[in-house]
Design a protein around this motif. Structure first.
Motif, mmCIF file in Angstrom:
data_model
loop_
_atom_site.group_PDB
_atom_site.id
_atom_site.type_symbol
_atom_site.label_atom_id
_atom_site.label_comp_id
_atom_site.label_asym_id
_atom_site.label_seq_id
_atom_site.Cartn_x
_atom_site.Cartn_y
_atom_site.Cartn_z
ATOM 1 N N VAL A 1 71.827 12.604 35.354
ATOM 2 C CA VAL A 1 72.729 12.445 34.204
ATOM 3 C C VAL A 1 74.085 11.951 34.677
ATOM 4 C CG1 VAL A 1 73.902 13.661 32.336
ATOM 5 C CG2 VAL A 1 71.510 14.160 32.835
ATOM 6 N N PHE A 2 74.631 12.569 35.740
ATOM 7 C CA PHE A 2 75.937 12.143 36.249
ATOM 8 C C PHE A 2 75.893 10.705 36.758
ATOM 9 C CE2 PHE A 2 77.368 16.710 37.085
ATOM 10 C CZ PHE A 2 78.214 16.695 35.996
ATOM 11 N N ARG A 3 74.781 10.321 37.321
ATOM 12 C CA ARG A 3 74.665 8.955 37.832
ATOM 13 C C ARG A 3 74.561 7.941 36.709
ATOM 14 N NH1 ARG A 3 71.958 11.583 42.260
ATOM 15 N NH2 ARG A 3 70.035 11.848 41.116
ATOM 16 N N GLY A 4 74.285 8.423 35.512
ATOM 17 C CA GLY A 4 74.076 7.497 34.405
ATOM 18 C C GLY A 4 72.660 6.987 34.355
ATOM 19 N N GLU A 5 71.774 7.599 35.130
ATOM 20 C CA GLU A 5 70.380 7.171 35.156
ATOM 21 C C GLU A 5 69.591 7.797 34.010
ATOM 22 O OE1 GLU A 5 68.980 5.066 37.581
ATOM 23 O OE2 GLU A 5 71.030 4.728 38.203
ATOM 24 N N ALA A 6 70.181 8.749 33.335
ATOM 25 C CA ALA A 6 69.510 9.399 32.203
ATOM 26 C C ALA A 6 70.571 9.887 31.228
ATOM 27 C CB ALA A 6 68.658 10.584 32.685
ATOM 28 N N ASP A 7 70.214 9.911 29.959
ATOM 29 C CA ASP A 7 71.161 10.412 28.960
ATOM 30 C C ASP A 7 71.269 11.922 29.031
ATOM 31 O OD1 ASP A 7 71.553 7.888 28.001
ATOM 32 O OD2 ASP A 7 69.971 8.045 26.506
ATOM 33 N N ALA A 8 70.144 12.549 29.302
ATOM 34 C CA ALA A 8 70.104 14.009 29.310
ATOM 35 C C ALA A 8 68.920 14.449 30.155
ATOM 36 C CB ALA A 8 69.964 14.544 27.894
ATOM 37 N N GLU A 9 68.903 15.724 30.489
ATOM 38 C CA GLU A 9 67.756 16.271 31.200
ATOM 39 C C GLU A 9 66.529 16.189 30.286
ATOM 40 O OE1 GLU A 9 70.650 17.779 31.026
ATOM 41 O OE2 GLU A 9 71.271 18.463 33.015
ATOM 42 N N SER B 1 75.080 -2.960 33.168
ATOM 43 C CA SER B 1 76.224 -2.108 32.852
ATOM 44 C C SER B 1 77.473 -2.972 32.887
ATOM 45 C CB SER B 1 76.365 -0.979 33.872
ATOM 46 O OG SER B 1 75.213 -0.176 33.891
ATOM 47 N N PHE B 2 78.303 -2.817 31.888
ATOM 48 C CA PHE B 2 79.542 -3.578 31.805
ATOM 49 C C PHE B 2 80.700 -2.592 31.735
ATOM 50 C CE2 PHE B 2 76.124 -5.793 29.661
ATOM 51 C CZ PHE B 2 76.175 -7.071 30.206
ATOM 52 N N GLY B 3 81.707 -2.806 32.573
ATOM 53 C CA GLY B 3 82.858 -1.918 32.536
ATOM 54 C C GLY B 3 83.263 -1.503 33.935
ATOM 55 N N ARG B 4 83.809 -0.300 34.065
ATOM 56 C CA ARG B 4 84.197 0.183 35.391
ATOM 57 C C ARG B 4 83.051 1.003 35.969
ATOM 58 N NH1 ARG B 4 89.031 4.000 37.857
ATOM 59 N NH2 ARG B 4 89.253 2.739 39.731
ATOM 60 N N TYR B 5 82.612 0.607 37.115
ATOM 61 C CA TYR B 5 81.457 1.249 37.735
ATOM 62 C C TYR B 5 81.769 1.623 39.180
ATOM 63 C CZ TYR B 5 80.862 -3.570 39.423
ATOM 64 O OH TYR B 5 81.068 -4.800 39.984
ATOM 65 N N GLN B 6 80.911 2.439 39.743
ATOM 66 C CA GLN B 6 81.008 2.722 41.175
ATOM 67 C C GLN B 6 80.145 1.715 41.900
ATOM 68 O OE1 GLN B 6 81.370 7.514 40.826
ATOM 69 N NE2 GLN B 6 80.866 6.679 42.814
ATOM 70 N N THR B 7 80.742 1.065 42.861
ATOM 71 C CA THR B 7 80.012 0.017 43.566
ATOM 72 C C THR B 7 78.795 0.615 44.266
ATOM 73 O OG1 THR B 7 81.548 0.340 45.393
ATOM 74 C CG2 THR B 7 81.974 -1.514 43.925
ATOM 75 N N ASN B 8 77.716 -0.095 44.194
ATOM 76 C CA ASN B 8 76.483 0.367 44.833
ATOM 77 C C ASN B 8 76.447 -0.068 46.291
ATOM 78 O OD1 ASN B 8 74.522 1.887 43.092
ATOM 79 N ND2 ASN B 8 75.053 0.211 41.713
ATOM 80 N N ILE B 9 77.480 0.330 47.021
ATOM 81 C CA ILE B 9 77.466 0.093 48.465
ATOM 82 C C ILE B 9 76.866 1.342 49.088
ATOM 83 C CG2 ILE B 9 78.828 -0.371 50.527
ATOM 84 C CD1 ILE B 9 81.012 -1.497 48.715
ATOM 85 N N GLY B 10 75.660 1.214 49.569
ATOM 86 C CA GLY B 10 75.053 2.361 50.225
ATOM 87 C C GLY B 10 74.473 3.348 49.235
ATOM 88 N N TYR B 11 74.030 4.450 49.788
ATOM 89 C CA TYR B 11 73.317 5.477 49.011
ATOM 90 C C TYR B 11 74.258 6.525 48.444
ATOM 91 C CZ TYR B 11 70.264 9.468 48.133
ATOM 92 O OH TYR B 11 69.633 10.526 47.551
ATOM 93 N N TYR B 12 75.197 6.977 49.264
ATOM 94 C CA TYR B 12 76.000 8.141 48.886
ATOM 95 C C TYR B 12 76.799 7.899 47.616
ATOM 96 C CZ TYR B 12 78.118 12.605 50.152
ATOM 97 O OH TYR B 12 78.489 13.928 50.189
ATOM 98 N N ASN B 13 77.386 6.730 47.545
ATOM 99 C CA ASN B 13 78.219 6.434 46.385
ATOM 100 C C ASN B 13 77.396 6.428 45.104
ATOM 101 O OD1 ASN B 13 80.900 5.972 45.640
ATOM 102 N ND2 ASN B 13 80.554 3.775 45.401
ATOM 103 N N TRP B 14 76.149 6.016 45.227
ATOM 104 C CA TRP B 14 75.262 6.008 44.063
ATOM 105 C C TRP B 14 74.766 7.411 43.745
ATOM 106 C CZ3 TRP B 14 70.125 7.562 44.073
ATOM 107 C CH2 TRP B 14 69.454 7.377 42.853
ATOM 108 N N ALA B 15 74.417 8.155 44.765
ATOM 109 C CA ALA B 15 73.727 9.420 44.534
ATOM 110 C C ALA B 15 74.659 10.544 44.101
ATOM 111 C CB ALA B 15 72.981 9.836 45.798
ATOM 112 N N PHE B 16 75.874 10.567 44.587
ATOM 113 C CA PHE B 16 76.688 11.763 44.394
ATOM 114 C C PHE B 16 77.874 11.582 43.460
ATOM 115 C CE2 PHE B 16 74.468 12.390 48.406
ATOM 116 C CZ PHE B 16 73.810 13.559 48.110
ATOM 117 N N ARG B 17 78.246 10.366 43.176
ATOM 118 C CA ARG B 17 79.327 10.141 42.217
ATOM 119 C C ARG B 17 80.523 11.027 42.525
ATOM 120 N NH1 ARG B 17 77.698 5.235 40.582
ATOM 121 N NH2 ARG B 17 75.518 5.296 40.068
ATOM 122 N N SER B 18 81.164 11.535 41.475
ATOM 123 C CA SER B 18 82.412 12.271 41.702
ATOM 124 C C SER B 18 82.228 13.763 41.888
ATOM 125 C CB SER B 18 83.352 12.074 40.504
ATOM 126 O OG SER B 18 83.683 10.727 40.352
ATOM 127 N N ALA B 19 81.131 14.292 41.400
ATOM 128 C CA ALA B 19 81.034 15.737 41.291
ATOM 129 C C ALA B 19 80.742 16.395 42.635
ATOM 130 C CB ALA B 19 79.939 16.100 40.296
#
Lengths: 158, 446
Positions: A99-107, B185-203
């Motif tokens: 969900v956080f990744r934006g890969e899904a709307d919800a669980e 996706s259009f707008g502000r995104y996290q660049t898909n450089i590598g795995y970590y940036n995609w997998a873990f985002r900000s949280a």
């Protein structure tokens, strides 16, 4: 206890008997069910895994997949975790991440009973769910996995 | 309850068998009549449910997503409790009028064996110079517009100096998923450089460790990479059978300002040109949990050094090109990760090249990290080793230098929403004393 309740039990008893799985079905096989309006008849194990991992999000016709799951502790949930090679903790963290990744709307929608699974398949015609083969209800369409139905030799979900 | 009902069901059945005065046909007729009445009631109820569903907004027709209780995990309903009454469905507490929302945050405590604070990873006190800080507090909103289109936003409150906070719209995307092969996706995104940036985002809650590897740290915290951009990001599956190939293609503006992590009060405004990023990754069916991929990123940047407080331009270090000079920035990444069966094994390598435009001058900065963890019930011990080697002559990364060392600790999930992490770091730095740190973190999601 009124006559109606007695009759209800009788009807339920008869319905249960009529839904008894074929003699060849394994008691612990878990069926993949979709809505009767869904034209799918077969799915590969890999596609099924991708669907329940949220990485395959549409049916071949482009319709969005709606995941319906049972809660922790259910046999169907254990089969799902086995399919995804995750523990319960990992599963929850994974979906929060999706969900956080934006890969899904919800669980995935989690329902507490087979009856509600059936209702979910009615409300969401592009839903997919896992049901113990002995609890498959009328209105649930069982699809093959790798061209195998539950009970067949080599059926992968149990 | 059911036993009593069955008993009541059986008692009249026996009575019926012994009562010769009651004819079988009359009883059967009565039962058939009752069945018809029940069927009619069932049809009426279904009709009512359909009418009620039609009156509700689309999003609230979700049949009863039941959130897991933090104290008592949901059990299989048939084994423990009857299903909830249909007239009182459980509410999806993460949805308000069609908007799905989530939140995350963290509270941290950190001690270092040096007084000079640094930002970012590897020895660093973001925000106040004390030991406590709150990291990122984020609100995450999504809303489905159509079957294929949705909106995603991630609003982050970042801690600054002296308990000040700034708002960062870290992601704001209009997403359109045409199918599995074309997701835009259009707008502000996290660049898909590598795995970590995609997998873990900000949280922080998503991460096993208390912090991100330095090379994957957000640029606003002193990280090396342009972690965010505004533009278009396209991804999707490539028909490849069991290989599970996927592609990523991004084009946008990744203009980045990164503070020096050395705590010298300087910023580098990179004035990035538009970036292009393409990548491929595979998730083979046969090896569940394995993901192998790589990406190629390119843009142009400047080494425009500013004073963090006044914003005034600062002369670059002697012998380095001025602020007007442009560097071609190329970032090559490769990774192999395995996440399954309770194991998390992340390995990523980077080569960051800064080549002065119109010159043969170039600087290569290799970096990698490797992280291994294993889940044991609610506890996940972890080990990480990271390495970054920036040339002392590279004015863009003159605050980074050579840094390497291990981190180890454990994450303990108190429940589905709160995790406690303890982490020890040892960082070797070129020309500086080694740095030891302890981080304690409460990370949560809601």
């Amino acid at each position: 206890m009124g006559v109606k309740s007695t009759a209800t039990l009788l009807v339920l008893g008869l319905a249960t008997l009529s839904l008894a799985p074929p003699a060849t079905a394994q008691a612990d096989d878990v069926a993949v069910v979709v809505s009767s309006r869904n034209p799918a008849t077969n799915i590969s194990l890999g596609e099924l895994r991708k669907m329940f991992a949220g990485t395959k999000r549409s049916w071949p016709g482009g319709q969005p997949v709606k995941l319906v799951t049972r809660g922790p502790g259910c046999p169907e949930r254990l089969v799902l975790l086995k399919l995804l090679a995750m523990s319960e903790i990992e599963y929850k963290q994974y979906w929060t991440g999706q969900v956080f990744r934006g890969e899904a709307d919800a669980e995935p929608l989690t329902v507490p009973s087979v009856g509600m699974q059936k209702e979910a398949l009615t409300v969401f015609p592009w839903a997919i769910s896992l049901v113990n083969v002995r609890e498959v209800k009328p209105g649930m369409k069982v699809i093959k996995v790798d061209s195998l139905l539950p009970g067949a030799s080599g059926y992968p979900l149990h | 309850m059911h036993c009593a009902q069955l008993a009541l069901l059986l008692v009249p059945a026996f009575s019926w068998a012994q009562n010769a005065s009651c004819s079988e046909q009359e009883t059967i007729a009565q039962l058939v009549q009752q069945m018809k009445q029940l069927q009619q009631q069932d049809r009426d109820l279904q009709e009512r449910v359909k009418i009620l569903e039609a009156k509700q907004p689309q999003a609230s027709t979700l049949p009863d997503a039941v959130p897991a209780s933090p104290t008592a995990p949901q059990q299989c309903a048939e084994e423990t409790a009857p299903p909830p009454a249909p007239e009182a469905p459980a509410h999806d507490w993460h949805e308000v009028r069609g908007i799905q929302w989530r939140g995350f945050g963290e509270v941290d405590y950190q001690v270092l064996n040096q007084r000079q604070p640094e930002t970012g990873t590897g020895g660093f006190v973001p925000g106040s110079a004390g030991n406590f800080y709150t990291g990122d507090f984020g609100l995450f909103l999504t809303s489905r517009l159509t079957n294929k289109a949705s909106v995603l936003s991630e609003i982050v409150f970042e801690e600054g100096d002296a308990q000040s906070y700034k708002v960062d719209l870290r992601r704001m995307l209009l997403k359109y998923d045409y199918n599995d092969h074309l997701k835009m996706s259009f707008g502000r995104y996290q660049t898909n450089i590598g795995y970590y940036n995609w997998a873990f985002r900000s949280a922080a809650w998503l991460q096993t460790t208390a912090d991100r590897p330095l090379v994957m740290e957000y640029a606003s915290n002193g990280g090396l990479l342009p972690t965010q951009a505004i533009g278009v990001s396209v991804t999707g599956a490539i028909p490849s059978g069991k290989l599970g190939l996927n592609y990523v293609a991004e084009y946008g503006s990744s203009d980045t300002i990164r503070p020096d992590i050395s705590g010298d009060g300087l910023l580098t405004d990179e004035n990035n040109g538009n970036q292009t990023n393409v990548g491929l990754f595979a998730r083979p069916d046969e090896l569940r949990g394995l993901q192998i991929g790589g990406s190629y990123y390119h843009d142009q940047i400047s080494n425009n050094v500013l004073n963090a407080l006044s914003g005034a331009q600062v002369a670059p270090p002697p012998g380095t090109p001025g602020a007007s000079a442009r560097y071609g920035q190329t970032i090559v990444n490769a990774y192999a990760v395995y996440v399954a069966h309770g194991i998390e094994f992340l390995n990523e390598g980077f080569l960051i090249r800064h080549a002065l435009v119109g010159s043969s001058l170039r600087f290569d900065t290799p970096a990698f990290y490797s992280q291994f963890s294993k889940q044991f019930g609610p506890v996940r011990p972890f080990f990480r080793y990271q390495y970054v080697n920036a040339s002392p002559n590279n004015g863009i990364y003159d605050d980074i230098g050579l840094r390497f060392g291990p981190s180890f600790g454990a994450r303990y999930d108190l429940n589905d929403y709160i995790a406690f992490k303890a982490q020890l770091d040892h960082t070797v730095r070129r020309g500086e004393p080694d740095l030891n740190g302890l981080q304690l973190q409460l990370a949560f999601t809601f």
